[in-house]
Design an enzyme around this catalytic site. Structure first.
Site, PDB file in Angstrom:
ATOM      1  N   MET A  96      22.381   3.899  27.349  1.00  0.00           N
ATOM      2  CA  MET A  96      22.538   2.823  26.403  1.00  0.00           C
ATOM      3  C   MET A  96      21.628   1.674  26.822  1.00  0.00           C
ATOM      4  O   MET A  96      21.912   0.963  27.776  1.00  0.00           O
ATOM      5  CB  MET A  96      24.009   2.380  26.382  1.00  0.00           C
ATOM      6  N   PRO A  97      20.514   1.478  26.134  1.00  0.00           N
ATOM      7  CA  PRO A  97      19.628   0.356  26.438  1.00  0.00           C
ATOM      8  C   PRO A  97      20.292  -0.975  26.071  1.00  0.00           C
ATOM      9  O   PRO A  97      20.928  -1.097  25.031  1.00  0.00           O
ATOM     10  CB  PRO A  97      18.405   0.599  25.554  1.00  0.00           C
ATOM     11  N   ILE A  98      20.123  -1.955  26.949  1.00  0.00           N
ATOM     12  CA  ILE A  98      20.655  -3.295  26.703  1.00  0.00           C
ATOM     13  C   ILE A  98      19.521  -4.300  26.889  1.00  0.00           C
ATOM     14  O   ILE A  98      18.854  -4.295  27.917  1.00  0.00           O
ATOM     15  CB  ILE A  98      21.800  -3.639  27.674  1.00  0.00           C
TER      16      ILE A  98
END
Length: 63
Positions: free
Chosen positions: A1-3
């Site tokens: 999950m890229p943040i």
């Protein structure tokens, strides 16, 4: 999950922030080949008196 965490000076309206979130999310999804639904964007707004530019408060530099 890229943040992605983005710090901006206060003063943008909700429409501008929504556009920023959408476009950053799309760019991350495209460049990392990640599902758009997995991308998270955090916007942190800073008061102009809490940020410096060139050794001076942003509130003095940017009006």
């Amino acid at each position: 999950m890229p943040i992605a965490q983005i710090h901006i000076l206060e003063g943008r309206n909700d429409e501008q922030k929504e556009t920023l979130i959408r476009e950053v999310s799309e760019a991350i999804s495209r460049s990392l080949d990640a599902p758009l639904t997995s991308v998270r964007v955090i916007i942190t707004e800073m008061a102009k008196g809490h940020f410096g530019i060139g050794g001076e408060l942003a509130s003095k530099v940017r009006r």
